[in-house]
Scaffold this motif. Structure first.
Motif, mmCIF file in Angstrom:
data_model
loop_
_atom_site.group_PDB
_atom_site.id
_atom_site.type_symbol
_atom_site.label_atom_id
_atom_site.label_comp_id
_atom_site.label_asym_id
_atom_site.label_seq_id
_atom_site.Cartn_x
_atom_site.Cartn_y
_atom_site.Cartn_z
ATOM 1 N N LEU A 79 -47.125 -24.321 4.693
ATOM 2 C CA LEU A 79 -46.161 -23.615 5.520
ATOM 3 C C LEU A 79 -46.970 -22.540 6.239
ATOM 4 N N ARG A 80 -46.855 -22.428 7.560
ATOM 5 C CA ARG A 80 -47.677 -21.483 8.321
ATOM 6 C C ARG A 80 -46.817 -20.515 9.126
ATOM 7 N N GLY A 81 -47.174 -19.236 9.040
ATOM 8 C CA GLY A 81 -46.507 -18.194 9.816
ATOM 9 C C GLY A 81 -45.328 -17.574 9.088
ATOM 10 N N ILE A 82 -45.078 -16.303 9.388
ATOM 11 C CA ILE A 82 -44.006 -15.615 8.653
ATOM 12 C C ILE A 82 -42.614 -16.044 9.096
ATOM 13 N N ASP A 83 -42.467 -16.531 10.329
ATOM 14 C CA ASP A 83 -41.139 -17.014 10.735
ATOM 15 C C ASP A 83 -40.768 -18.268 9.950
ATOM 16 N N SER A 84 -41.729 -19.171 9.765
ATOM 17 C CA SER A 84 -41.481 -20.369 8.947
ATOM 18 C C SER A 84 -41.205 -19.985 7.499
ATOM 19 N N PHE A 85 -41.955 -18.996 7.017
ATOM 20 C CA PHE A 85 -41.753 -18.550 5.639
ATOM 21 C C PHE A 85 -40.366 -17.925 5.469
ATOM 22 N N ARG A 86 -39.968 -17.093 6.427
ATOM 23 C CA ARG A 86 -38.646 -16.450 6.356
ATOM 24 C C ARG A 86 -37.550 -17.517 6.314
ATOM 25 N N GLU A 87 -37.670 -18.557 7.129
ATOM 26 C CA GLU A 87 -36.679 -19.635 7.145
ATOM 27 C C GLU A 87 -36.680 -20.388 5.817
ATOM 28 N N HIS A 88 -37.859 -20.597 5.251
ATOM 29 C CA HIS A 88 -37.955 -21.260 3.946
ATOM 30 C C HIS A 88 -37.223 -20.450 2.867
ATOM 31 N N VAL A 89 -37.449 -19.145 2.833
ATOM 32 C CA VAL A 89 -36.786 -18.290 1.836
ATOM 33 C C VAL A 89 -35.278 -18.322 2.053
ATOM 34 N N ARG A 90 -34.832 -18.258 3.319
ATOM 35 C CA ARG A 90 -33.397 -18.292 3.618
ATOM 36 C C ARG A 90 -32.767 -19.592 3.083
ATOM 37 N N GLN A 91 -33.413 -20.723 3.357
ATOM 38 C CA GLN A 91 -32.889 -22.009 2.891
ATOM 39 C C GLN A 91 -32.909 -22.111 1.365
ATOM 40 N N HIS A 92 -33.979 -21.606 0.766
ATOM 41 C CA HIS A 92 -34.083 -21.661 -0.694
ATOM 42 C C HIS A 92 -32.972 -20.828 -1.342
ATOM 43 N N ARG A 93 -32.691 -19.667 -0.769
ATOM 44 C CA ARG A 93 -31.653 -18.803 -1.343
ATOM 45 C C ARG A 93 -30.252 -19.321 -1.025
ATOM 46 N N GLU A 94 -30.113 -20.141 -0.001
ATOM 47 C CA GLU A 94 -28.833 -20.817 0.225
ATOM 48 C C GLU A 94 -28.603 -21.854 -0.868
ATOM 49 N N ALA A 95 -29.660 -22.563 -1.239
ATOM 50 C CA ALA A 95 -29.557 -23.584 -2.276
ATOM 51 C C ALA A 95 -29.400 -22.960 -3.663
ATOM 52 N N PHE A 96 -30.054 -21.805 -3.878
ATOM 53 C CA PHE A 96 -30.019 -21.098 -5.170
ATOM 54 C C PHE A 96 -29.745 -19.614 -4.891
ATOM 55 N N PRO A 97 -28.487 -19.235 -4.637
ATOM 56 C CA PRO A 97 -28.174 -17.856 -4.236
ATOM 57 C C PRO A 97 -28.520 -16.794 -5.289
ATOM 58 N N ASP A 98 -28.547 -17.183 -6.542
ATOM 59 C CA ASP A 98 -28.867 -16.214 -7.600
ATOM 60 C C ASP A 98 -30.315 -16.361 -8.080
ATOM 61 N N TRP A 99 -31.190 -16.905 -7.244
ATOM 62 C CA TRP A 99 -32.597 -17.142 -7.610
ATOM 63 C C TRP A 99 -33.240 -15.865 -8.102
ATOM 64 N N ARG A 100 -33.971 -15.988 -9.173
ATOM 65 C CA ARG A 100 -34.674 -14.836 -9.764
ATOM 66 C C ARG A 100 -36.019 -15.298 -10.289
ATOM 67 N N GLU A 101 -37.044 -14.487 -10.046
ATOM 68 C CA GLU A 101 -38.385 -14.770 -10.546
ATOM 69 C C GLU A 101 -38.824 -13.596 -11.423
ATOM 70 N N ASP A 102 -39.011 -13.866 -12.703
ATOM 71 C CA ASP A 102 -39.428 -12.831 -13.647
ATOM 72 C C ASP A 102 -40.905 -13.014 -13.979
ATOM 73 N N ILE A 103 -41.709 -12.029 -13.596
ATOM 74 C CA ILE A 103 -43.150 -12.086 -13.811
ATOM 75 C C ILE A 103 -43.450 -11.962 -15.303
#
Length: 173
Positions: A79-103
């Motif tokens: 995935l290249r560029g921050i606009d593509s990345f922003r769209e990826h995050v938006r779509q991922h959070r649409e699919a998983f609205p309560d997504w959480r990553e615990d380090i």
């Protein structure tokens, strides 16, 4: 005798002073190296919380280099560029609205930060062309991020995609 005592004391004072400032003179200051690693880890922690845990897309410009590249290791895609990345995050959070990553673990050296994290979320929207399952998932992920100029420039991501697909498929049984 007094002259010799003063001379020894003065010599010791000079030696102690040189030892104390030697990292500054040689440019080998250990605290600087540690502060760069700490700064990079703090940047990644902040990104993780804001972007993935809170879904704050507005901070992407602040945290990612314009020419950011994400290498998705399971299938070799990029995935290249921050606009593509922003769209990826938006779509991922649409699919998983309560997504959480615990380090779980974070290690930094030089310009690299390595993470092991556990991701959770409920599949409430379409994901990779499949309809929502309503299933809650939990997977382990590992990521290496390269920091350049105080921003995330590159990422190598290795999620347990097999486990994710299995957990989503169980919802259809």
């Amino acid at each position: 005798m007094i002259g010799r005592t003063i001379s020894l004391w003065f010599t010791r004072l000079i030696l102690v002073s040189l030892i104390a400032v030697s990292p500054v003179i040689t440019g080998c200051s250990r605290p600087t190296s540690e502060s760069v690693s700490d700064s990079n880890k703090n940047l990644v922690r902040y990104m993780n919380d804001q972007v993935w845990n809170q879904g704050n897309l507005d901070v992407i410009d602040e945290l990612y280099a314009l020419d950011f590249v994400r290498h998705f290791l399971p299938d070799g895609s990029e995935l290249r560029g921050i606009d593509s990345f922003r769209e990826h995050v938006r779509q991922h959070r649409e699919a998983f609205p309560d997504w959480r990553e615990d380090i779980q673990h974070i290690v930094a050296e030089g310009d690299l930060v390595v993470l092991h994290f556990v991701s959770t979320g409920t599949n409430a929207g379409s994901w990779r062309g499949s309809p929502a399952t309503g299933r809650k998932i939990q997977i382990d992920e590992m990521s290496i991020l390269r920091i350049e100029g105080g921003k995330i420039a590159e990422q190598w991501l290795m999620p347990d995609i097999f486990s994710l697909q299995q957990q989503l498929a169980r919802a259809n049984e």
